[in-house]
Design a protein around this motif. Sequence first.
Motif, PDB file in Angstrom:
ATOM      1  N   ALA A   1      -4.925   6.138  -0.882  1.00  0.00           N
ATOM      2  CA  ALA A   1      -4.745   5.533   0.447  1.00  0.00           C
ATOM      3  C   ALA A   1      -6.085   5.099   1.038  1.00  0.00           C
ATOM      4  CB  ALA A   1      -4.049   6.517   1.383  1.00  0.00           C
ATOM      5  N   GLU A   2      -7.114   5.896   0.840  1.00  0.00           N
ATOM      6  CA  GLU A   2      -8.447   5.554   1.349  1.00  0.00           C
ATOM      7  C   GLU A   2      -8.993   4.307   0.652  1.00  0.00           C
ATOM      8  OE1 GLU A   2     -12.819   7.561   0.961  1.00  0.00           O
ATOM      9  OE2 GLU A   2     -11.175   8.899   1.503  1.00  0.00           O
ATOM     10  N   ILE A   3      -8.836   4.236  -0.665  1.00  0.00           N
ATOM     11  CA  ILE A   3      -9.294   3.065  -1.436  1.00  0.00           C
ATOM     12  C   ILE A   3      -8.566   1.810  -0.962  1.00  0.00           C
ATOM     13  CG2 ILE A   3      -9.255   1.994  -3.727  1.00  0.00           C
ATOM     14  CD1 ILE A   3      -9.627   4.925  -4.833  1.00  0.00           C
ATOM     15  N   LEU A   4      -7.262   1.914  -0.800  1.00  0.00           N
ATOM     16  CA  LEU A   4      -6.477   0.761  -0.362  1.00  0.00           C
ATOM     17  C   LEU A   4      -6.796   0.376   1.075  1.00  0.00           C
ATOM     18  CD1 LEU A   4      -3.060   1.610  -2.005  1.00  0.00           C
ATOM     19  CD2 LEU A   4      -4.535  -0.347  -2.544  1.00  0.00           C
ATOM     20  N   GLY A   5      -6.986   1.360   1.942  1.00  0.00           N
ATOM     21  CA  GLY A   5      -7.339   1.069   3.328  1.00  0.00           C
ATOM     22  C   GLY A   5      -8.644   0.297   3.423  1.00  0.00           C
ATOM     23  N   ALA A   6      -9.626   0.711   2.632  1.00  0.00           N
ATOM     24  CA  ALA A   6     -10.917   0.014   2.620  1.00  0.00           C
ATOM     25  C   ALA A   6     -10.755  -1.406   2.078  1.00  0.00           C
ATOM     26  CB  ALA A   6     -11.933   0.795   1.794  1.00  0.00           C
ATOM     27  N   PHE A   7      -9.941  -1.560   1.037  1.00  0.00           N
ATOM     28  CA  PHE A   7      -9.714  -2.889   0.465  1.00  0.00           C
ATOM     29  C   PHE A   7      -9.055  -3.801   1.492  1.00  0.00           C
ATOM     30  CE2 PHE A   7      -7.222  -6.035  -1.854  1.00  0.00           C
ATOM     31  CZ  PHE A   7      -8.166  -6.528  -2.750  1.00  0.00           C
ATOM     32  N   ILE A   8      -8.023  -3.318   2.138  1.00  0.00           N
ATOM     33  CA  ILE A   8      -7.300  -4.121   3.132  1.00  0.00           C
ATOM     34  C   ILE A   8      -8.214  -4.522   4.282  1.00  0.00           C
ATOM     35  CG2 ILE A   8      -5.460  -4.018   4.881  1.00  0.00           C
ATOM     36  CD1 ILE A   8      -3.937  -2.187   2.810  1.00  0.00           C
ATOM     37  N   ALA A   9      -9.038  -3.603   4.734  1.00  0.00           N
ATOM     38  CA  ALA A   9      -9.895  -3.847   5.895  1.00  0.00           C
ATOM     39  C   ALA A   9     -11.093  -4.721   5.592  1.00  0.00           C
ATOM     40  CB  ALA A   9     -10.375  -2.509   6.465  1.00  0.00           C
ATOM     41  N   ASP A  10     -11.563  -4.710   4.346  1.00  0.00           N
ATOM     42  CA  ASP A  10     -12.903  -5.237   4.126  1.00  0.00           C
ATOM     43  C   ASP A  10     -13.104  -6.051   2.850  1.00  0.00           C
ATOM     44  OD1 ASP A  10     -15.527  -5.450   5.063  1.00  0.00           O
ATOM     45  OD2 ASP A  10     -16.191  -3.740   3.874  1.00  0.00           O
ATOM     46  N   HIS A  11     -12.057  -6.380   2.100  1.00  0.00           N
ATOM     47  CA  HIS A  11     -12.328  -7.075   0.836  1.00  0.00           C
ATOM     48  C   HIS A  11     -12.663  -8.548   1.066  1.00  0.00           C
ATOM     49  CE1 HIS A  11      -8.243  -8.765   0.806  1.00  0.00           C
ATOM     50  NE2 HIS A  11      -8.638  -9.526  -0.184  1.00  0.00           N
TER      51      HIS A  11
ATOM     52  N   ALA B   1       0.804  -1.228   0.000  1.00  0.00           N
ATOM     53  CA  ALA B   1       0.000   0.000   0.000  1.00  0.00           C
ATOM     54  C   ALA B   1       0.837   1.280   0.000  1.00  0.00           C
ATOM     55  CB  ALA B   1      -0.996  -0.014   1.155  1.00  0.00           C
ATOM     56  N   PRO B   2       1.856   1.414   0.874  1.00  0.00           N
ATOM     57  CA  PRO B   2       2.628   2.667   0.833  1.00  0.00           C
ATOM     58  C   PRO B   2       3.273   2.935  -0.529  1.00  0.00           C
ATOM     59  CG  PRO B   2       3.076   1.475   2.864  1.00  0.00           C
ATOM     60  CD  PRO B   2       2.279   0.553   1.987  1.00  0.00           C
ATOM     61  N   TRP B   3       3.777   1.891  -1.175  1.00  0.00           N
ATOM     62  CA  TRP B   3       4.363   2.047  -2.505  1.00  0.00           C
ATOM     63  C   TRP B   3       3.308   2.509  -3.497  1.00  0.00           C
ATOM     64  CZ3 TRP B   3       3.261  -0.454  -7.156  1.00  0.00           C
ATOM     65  CH2 TRP B   3       4.132  -0.159  -8.213  1.00  0.00           C
ATOM     66  N   LEU B   4       2.133   1.878  -3.477  1.00  0.00           N
ATOM     67  CA  LEU B   4       1.070   2.251  -4.408  1.00  0.00           C
ATOM     68  C   LEU B   4       0.603   3.686  -4.199  1.00  0.00           C
ATOM     69  CD1 LEU B   4      -1.378  -0.744  -4.914  1.00  0.00           C
ATOM     70  CD2 LEU B   4      -0.244   0.621  -6.647  1.00  0.00           C
ATOM     71  N   VAL B   5       0.464   4.096  -2.970  1.00  0.00           N
ATOM     72  CA  VAL B   5       0.050   5.471  -2.677  1.00  0.00           C
ATOM     73  C   VAL B   5       1.106   6.450  -3.201  1.00  0.00           C
ATOM     74  CG1 VAL B   5      -0.416   7.146  -0.844  1.00  0.00           C
ATOM     75  CG2 VAL B   5      -1.393   4.841  -0.715  1.00  0.00           C
TER      76      VAL B   5
END
Length: 160
Positions: free
Chosen positions: A40-50, A14-18
């Motif tokens: 970062a918000e899109i990735l955070g949601a994916f990590i938490a809830d996909h 995630a940090p690299w992608l952001v």
Amino acid sequence: MDSVTLRPFRADDAPWLVERHGTLYAEAEGFDDSFAPLVAEILGAFIADHDPTCEQGWIAEEAGHRLGSIFCVRLNETTAKLRLFLLVPEARGKGLGRRLLEACMGFARAAGYRDMQLWTHESHRAACALYVSAGWHLTDSKSVRSFGVDLVEQTWKITL
């Protein structure tokens, strides 16, 4: 690009992608600093809830170096959404974008989605040409001001 692997996205990507999204879009499109926090918000949601049975992200990697990404997420029961499709400049024009797109679409088909959609900008001409060649259709286009610049947003769809 034969030595490039496509592997599942991990939270430590995630940090690299952001950073890559923020930097590359600032350089190429003039985006302001509001874009990276959205990624970062899109990735955070994916990590938490996909749900891995119907949502997946991939990282293209060669010799330990990340080259790009693509994500398939659930929009609704029958429609998947393609997100965060990115290739670093040195990886473009070598067929890797097509590999990522085919992996994402193949996953969506296997997960039972009937169609896919994506959102992009008209200025991404190479990506739009790739979408056309893969059978996608432009369904909406509108002028907007986003991320500090004037853009033409586009919505594309494909029946799987």
